[in-house]
Design a protein around this motif. Sequence first.
Motif, PDB file in Angstrom:
ATOM      1  N   GLY A 593      -0.393   7.972   5.285  1.00  0.00           N
ATOM      2  CA  GLY A 593      -1.573   8.825   5.291  1.00  0.00           C
ATOM      3  C   GLY A 593      -2.391   8.699   4.028  1.00  0.00           C
ATOM      4  N   PHE A 594      -1.724   8.540   2.880  1.00  0.00           N
ATOM      5  CA  PHE A 594      -2.455   8.497   1.620  1.00  0.00           C
ATOM      6  C   PHE A 594      -3.197   7.177   1.443  1.00  0.00           C
ATOM      7  N   HIS A 595      -2.602   6.083   1.851  1.00  0.00           N
ATOM      8  CA  HIS A 595      -3.184   4.789   1.545  1.00  0.00           C
ATOM      9  C   HIS A 595      -4.239   4.349   2.531  1.00  0.00           C
ATOM     10  N   PHE A 596      -4.494   5.149   3.588  1.00  0.00           N
ATOM     11  CA  PHE A 596      -5.670   4.797   4.364  1.00  0.00           C
ATOM     12  C   PHE A 596      -6.923   5.273   3.651  1.00  0.00           C
ATOM     13  N   LEU A 597      -6.773   6.145   2.609  1.00  0.00           N
ATOM     14  CA  LEU A 597      -7.884   6.377   1.701  1.00  0.00           C
ATOM     15  C   LEU A 597      -8.191   5.040   1.045  1.00  0.00           C
ATOM     16  N   THR A 598      -9.331   4.507   1.343  1.00  0.00           N
ATOM     17  CA  THR A 598      -9.620   3.175   0.839  1.00  0.00           C
ATOM     18  C   THR A 598      -9.587   3.183  -0.683  1.00  0.00           C
ATOM     19  N   ARG A 599      -9.191   2.054  -1.221  1.00  0.00           N
ATOM     20  CA  ARG A 599      -9.094   1.903  -2.672  1.00  0.00           C
ATOM     21  C   ARG A 599     -10.418   2.239  -3.345  1.00  0.00           C
ATOM     22  N   SER A 600     -11.519   1.791  -2.742  1.00  0.00           N
ATOM     23  CA  SER A 600     -12.813   2.017  -3.372  1.00  0.00           C
ATOM     24  C   SER A 600     -13.174   3.502  -3.425  1.00  0.00           C
ATOM     25  N   TRP A 601     -12.774   4.299  -2.394  1.00  0.00           N
ATOM     26  CA  TRP A 601     -13.130   5.711  -2.411  1.00  0.00           C
ATOM     27  C   TRP A 601     -12.411   6.443  -3.529  1.00  0.00           C
ATOM     28  N   LEU A 602     -11.143   6.166  -3.708  1.00  0.00           N
ATOM     29  CA  LEU A 602     -10.376   6.856  -4.736  1.00  0.00           C
ATOM     30  C   LEU A 602     -10.750   6.378  -6.128  1.00  0.00           C
TER      31      LEU A 602
END
Length: 871
Positions: A593-602
């Motif tokens: 669930g956490f890593h579908f936050l795209t790298r660029s967004w975080l």
Amino acid sequence: MARSVAVTLLAFGVLFAVVRAVGDDNPWDAKGWPGFIEWPAELFMQFIDGAASLVEVGNGGASLTARLGCLALLIGLLVTLRRSMLMYSAYKPGAVDMKRLVASVPDVEPKLEGLTAQLRKQLSETNLYPPTALPSEAPADNFLDLLGDIELEPKKLGTSLLRLFSRLRPKIAYTVRGVLRVRDQEPCFGVTVTVTSYAIRGGSRTEAVWGSTWEQAVQDAGYWVMAALVPVTRASRRPPWQGWHGRDLPPKLFAAYQGAQELSRDRKFDDALDLYYEALRIDPTNLYLRTQIAGIQEQLWLHLDALETYYGAICLDGQSSEQRNARMDMGSWDVRRILHRRYRWWRSGLLEARFRYAVVLGVVERTAEQWCQREDPGCCQRREHARVQIRKALAPALSERYWRTFVGLVPPGERWPLVGARETKEWLSTQLGEKERREEIVRIILLLACREEMHQLAADYPRTIRLRHPFTRAPGTLTRASLLLNRDVWGPLRLAKACREAAPDVWLRLDTSLSWPSAPEMLQHRVKQARGRLHRLRRRWLHGWSLWQDCYNAACVYAVGMLAGAGTDAQRTALADLAVKELEDARHADLSGFHFLTRSWLLAEDPDFEELRQTDRFIRFEREAYPHAAPDRHRPTLPVLPEVTVYDQHLLSGCAQVMEHTWRIRSKQLPAEPHQLAEWFSSEAELWRCIHRIAENEGRHWRDREKLIQDVREIADIALLAKFDLPSRLPEMDDLLDDATWLNVRDANERVAAMEKEVTSRLSYLTKVVSDSDNPHSPIVLSTEWLASVRNTRASTGFVTQAAVKQATRDYEIAWRALRDHVNPDESREALATAMRHFHSPRHNWWRVAAVIRTGGPYGFRRGGRAGFDK
């Protein structure tokens, strides 16, 4: 499927009752057993006795009539059981048998294997995506499981009971067949595709799909197959296809949605937005499509556009304006609010859309800045026009929705509070209109609207989601704890910050529950209160397990406390430690669930983390969670602006390379007919107009970029587009910093900023070079002149050869190469201007420009002088 299951259960009940009745001759006593299993045990043993009587050989068994009757019931049960399993397999859906394509003409035989593999790959890669509470891609759900060619019936019937039950289970639910066809009419390549369902008698659909190439026809056929299956499977119960359950889903809608998803994952946002809007034209009431568009707008930092898109999405709640206003007047625990169909629409993603809408309202350093932004005359005119239209639409809508929040408050410059709906709405419309627009006032207006929206959303959030089990994950990506974190801590903290930064006399009688800056201990206490006891129970009994949504929103709270350099160094360090600890908990709590936050967004796009990203503690976390080869470095505070600027450079450079090679190919196609030459010069003029718009607006309007991409795609060969990676992808800040660190590790950030400034300056200069106003060397003017020249030669008969056109092809090739050098910071910025000064234009006496082949000369022109052109 429900009817089939009900019939199966009924058949089983009848068979059970009959077999038990046969066993009543030998009653079985279960005395002494526990009371709650005594009666079920007696029923079961009587059933066993009855079954034994039916299979017993000799006079002691059941009668022949009973045996035949039970056999008939057993056969009926097996038939209904197979039917129900087949219906479930069709609804799931189960395995799909993709047959090898068949050719109707012999010339297509060599391509069958490749086209069949393409169709199978397309069907197997079809995924569906649930809504999220963040503008990012959710984990994909697989839709179809493909099988190769299999046999439906065994060659030999088994005799054992186990083999009988193995044959009982259906192997496939659907079969897909296709026949390749050719016709003389354009488009000439087609596929007649047939989908057969084994769950429904006569369940078959056939469609003929045509395309300009075999690959396009097969791709469109794959989209048609998926659009035919989605409405009759459980995929139509999930977003974004709930509204199409049992209806004919348009293949163009499904194709646009799938293409937009793929482009969005590849960070090709301009093409993705265009396809999403195309899908929205077909399905304008699809809430999930709107949230996808708004998510991309957030990633591009078009927060004002995202606010309008989210507002349009939340208005799709099935209520009229009167019902919505009446609901806003209700209290949190109003019986009418609780009982009035409050749960009928929340699964479709409306709660997530309202949550993101409230978040965009609260991110005032982006939304309020764009709301109040006034561009210099002549700069970014199209973006300014878009902002004006958005403000005109949103100002009365926000006034109508949130006027209750401002009743009783004293506006700046006034001595008396606002009273009544009319007075409050007029004041809000004035402050949000085109004349006033003071940013410090707009910020507080938007933050108060955010607070009200969060309170309304918390009142509408279904409280019975977790009654099944207190430790289960909530469906969707929005939990009540994360909602309360934003309502009770995140929103009030941002409101306190805005009030502190505003003038002292801006607002009177405005109560804020938090102070700015707030101590880390106070924020930590408020975060614990918002999470509630359930979070503490999870951490105690499940060894620290928690939901990533709650951890991520808690990290946002601590990161907001660091904005604008608030607090002392010790407080900032403590807040950074708390925020990173929450991010680490989110990473360990739910990896998928956490890593579908795209790298660029975080790492770059979330505005809450602007100050946190500069700390050593966050950089260390980044290296642990997202390893990269380059050393630690500090990112720019506004990373999206350099990303968009470099994207503009890559886009113009890619288009220049494609068109350079296109004109090189055209020069080898001469002589050409006049109508073809007219198409060349007409499309050329339109391309340079698109480039002028991009340069004039500094590449900040995505519609200008998308228009250029579409025009180049219509002109150039598809192989050239793939060779030069057009359309380009929006680069991530890490990519830019990695490139900069190769030159100098220490000043990578400064080099990125310098490159952004240089590219922006070159775009400004490009506007003057390309502009067609009082500029005879403009490529727009020259292309228009060549178009007029070619149109004046259309009266000629036969093939028209033009020596001047051949020279013009070389000039255009040089011009596009010069444009590529112009946008490159390492090349001369005078390259395009120099090339256009040496560009040849046609004579004013058009009869010397074109001539028929038989008039003489190597290219059909009169000998002597220049070959039909002037500088």
